[in-house]
Design a protein around this motif. Structure first.
Motif, PDB file in Angstrom:
ATOM      1  N   PRO A   7      -1.674 -32.621 -42.437  1.00  0.00           N
ATOM      2  CA  PRO A   7      -0.536 -31.800 -42.002  1.00  0.00           C
ATOM      3  C   PRO A   7      -0.684 -30.301 -42.298  1.00  0.00           C
ATOM      4  CG  PRO A   7       0.255 -33.820 -42.979  1.00  0.00           C
ATOM      5  CD  PRO A   7      -1.237 -33.786 -43.200  1.00  0.00           C
ATOM      6  N   GLU A   8      -1.524 -29.929 -43.251  1.00  0.00           N
ATOM      7  CA  GLU A   8      -1.685 -28.508 -43.572  1.00  0.00           C
ATOM      8  C   GLU A   8      -2.318 -27.713 -42.434  1.00  0.00           C
ATOM      9  OE1 GLU A   8      -5.806 -29.130 -46.090  1.00  0.00           O
ATOM     10  OE2 GLU A   8      -4.080 -28.304 -47.101  1.00  0.00           O
ATOM     11  N   TRP A   9      -2.979 -28.398 -41.492  1.00  0.00           N
ATOM     12  CA  TRP A   9      -3.601 -27.654 -40.392  1.00  0.00           C
ATOM     13  C   TRP A   9      -2.560 -26.903 -39.576  1.00  0.00           C
ATOM     14  CZ3 TRP A   9      -2.862 -28.161 -35.118  1.00  0.00           C
ATOM     15  CH2 TRP A   9      -2.146 -29.269 -34.703  1.00  0.00           C
ATOM     16  N   TRP A  12      -2.109 -23.630 -41.135  1.00  0.00           N
ATOM     17  CA  TRP A  12      -3.239 -22.747 -40.853  1.00  0.00           C
ATOM     18  C   TRP A  12      -3.085 -22.092 -39.487  1.00  0.00           C
ATOM     19  CZ3 TRP A  12      -7.536 -26.768 -42.288  1.00  0.00           C
ATOM     20  CH2 TRP A  12      -7.522 -26.995 -43.668  1.00  0.00           C
ATOM     21  N   TRP A  13      -2.680 -22.890 -38.478  1.00  0.00           N
ATOM     22  CA  TRP A  13      -2.505 -22.337 -37.125  1.00  0.00           C
ATOM     23  C   TRP A  13      -1.335 -21.364 -37.089  1.00  0.00           C
ATOM     24  CZ3 TRP A  13      -5.713 -22.138 -33.183  1.00  0.00           C
ATOM     25  CH2 TRP A  13      -6.758 -23.053 -33.126  1.00  0.00           C
ATOM     26  N   ALA A  14      -0.260 -21.649 -37.817  1.00  0.00           N
ATOM     27  CA  ALA A  14       0.886 -20.740 -37.853  1.00  0.00           C
ATOM     28  C   ALA A  14       0.478 -19.396 -38.455  1.00  0.00           C
ATOM     29  CB  ALA A  14       2.034 -21.367 -38.645  1.00  0.00           C
ATOM     30  N   GLU A  29      -0.262 -14.834 -20.830  1.00  0.00           N
ATOM     31  CA  GLU A  29      -1.496 -15.103 -21.555  1.00  0.00           C
ATOM     32  C   GLU A  29      -1.206 -15.118 -23.052  1.00  0.00           C
ATOM     33  OE1 GLU A  29      -4.951 -12.826 -20.565  1.00  0.00           O
ATOM     34  OE2 GLU A  29      -4.477 -12.832 -18.437  1.00  0.00           O
ATOM     35  N   PHE A  30      -1.801 -16.072 -23.731  1.00  0.00           N
ATOM     36  CA  PHE A  30      -1.612 -16.206 -25.169  1.00  0.00           C
ATOM     37  C   PHE A  30      -2.983 -16.292 -25.831  1.00  0.00           C
ATOM     38  CE2 PHE A  30       1.908 -18.054 -22.909  1.00  0.00           C
ATOM     39  CZ  PHE A  30       2.982 -17.384 -23.462  1.00  0.00           C
ATOM     40  N   TYR A  31      -3.111 -15.660 -26.960  1.00  0.00           N
ATOM     41  CA  TYR A  31      -4.383 -15.572 -27.673  1.00  0.00           C
ATOM     42  C   TYR A  31      -4.163 -15.971 -29.127  1.00  0.00           C
ATOM     43  CZ  TYR A  31      -8.447 -13.301 -29.784  1.00  0.00           C
ATOM     44  OH  TYR A  31      -9.590 -13.040 -30.485  1.00  0.00           O
ATOM     45  N   TRP A  32      -4.997 -16.872 -29.620  1.00  0.00           N
ATOM     46  CA  TRP A  32      -4.927 -17.300 -31.016  1.00  0.00           C
ATOM     47  C   TRP A  32      -6.316 -17.260 -31.619  1.00  0.00           C
ATOM     48  CZ3 TRP A  32      -2.582 -20.120 -27.129  1.00  0.00           C
ATOM     49  CH2 TRP A  32      -1.190 -20.191 -27.171  1.00  0.00           C
ATOM     50  N   GLN A  33      -6.408 -16.697 -32.795  1.00  0.00           N
ATOM     51  CA  GLN A  33      -7.658 -16.782 -33.528  1.00  0.00           C
ATOM     52  C   GLN A  33      -7.714 -18.150 -34.207  1.00  0.00           C
ATOM     53  OE1 GLN A  33      -8.344 -13.492 -36.140  1.00  0.00           O
ATOM     54  NE2 GLN A  33      -8.172 -12.003 -34.500  1.00  0.00           N
ATOM     55  N   ILE A  34      -8.906 -18.701 -34.307  1.00  0.00           N
ATOM     56  CA  ILE A  34      -9.095 -19.975 -34.991  1.00  0.00           C
ATOM     57  C   ILE A  34      -8.846 -19.750 -36.483  1.00  0.00           C
ATOM     58  CG2 ILE A  34     -10.782 -21.797 -35.521  1.00  0.00           C
ATOM     59  CD1 ILE A  34      -9.931 -21.623 -32.538  1.00  0.00           C
ATOM     60  N   PRO A  35      -8.101 -20.635 -37.146  1.00  0.00           N
ATOM     61  CA  PRO A  35      -7.888 -20.470 -38.593  1.00  0.00           C
ATOM     62  C   PRO A  35      -9.219 -20.397 -39.341  1.00  0.00           C
ATOM     63  CG  PRO A  35      -6.437 -22.162 -37.730  1.00  0.00           C
ATOM     64  CD  PRO A  35      -7.392 -21.800 -36.622  1.00  0.00           C
TER      65      PRO A  35
END
Length: 81
Positions: A7-9, A12-14, A29-35
């Protein structure tokens, strides 16, 4: 070795989302860096049409990862190419 996400992942994404710049000129468009705990790189999602997204992943994980998404009934999932 394959990583099983706990569940902690989600935390990390937040946290990664807070640090991921969004372009106000491109509201679909949405952009997220990998944790950083998982690896490096990014995920970019573009809403091509309502309820239809194109996702581009350019990332390198520290370990093998297995992602499971819920099954969808979208018509594009039944295309045979």
């Amino acid at each position: 070795m394959t990583i099983t996400l706990t569940p902690e992942w989600q935390e990390w994404w937040a946290e990664a989302a807070k640090n991921s710049p969004q372009n106000p000129l491109k509201p679909f468009e949405f952009y997220w860096q990998i944790p950083k705990q998982l690896g490096k790189g990014y995920d970019q999602s573009i809403e091509v049409y309502p309820q239809f997204q194109l996702s581009i992943w350019d990332c390198e994980y520290h370990n093998d990862m297995l992602f499971k998404d819920p099954e969808s009934n979208h018509p594009s999932h039944s295309l045979k190419i």
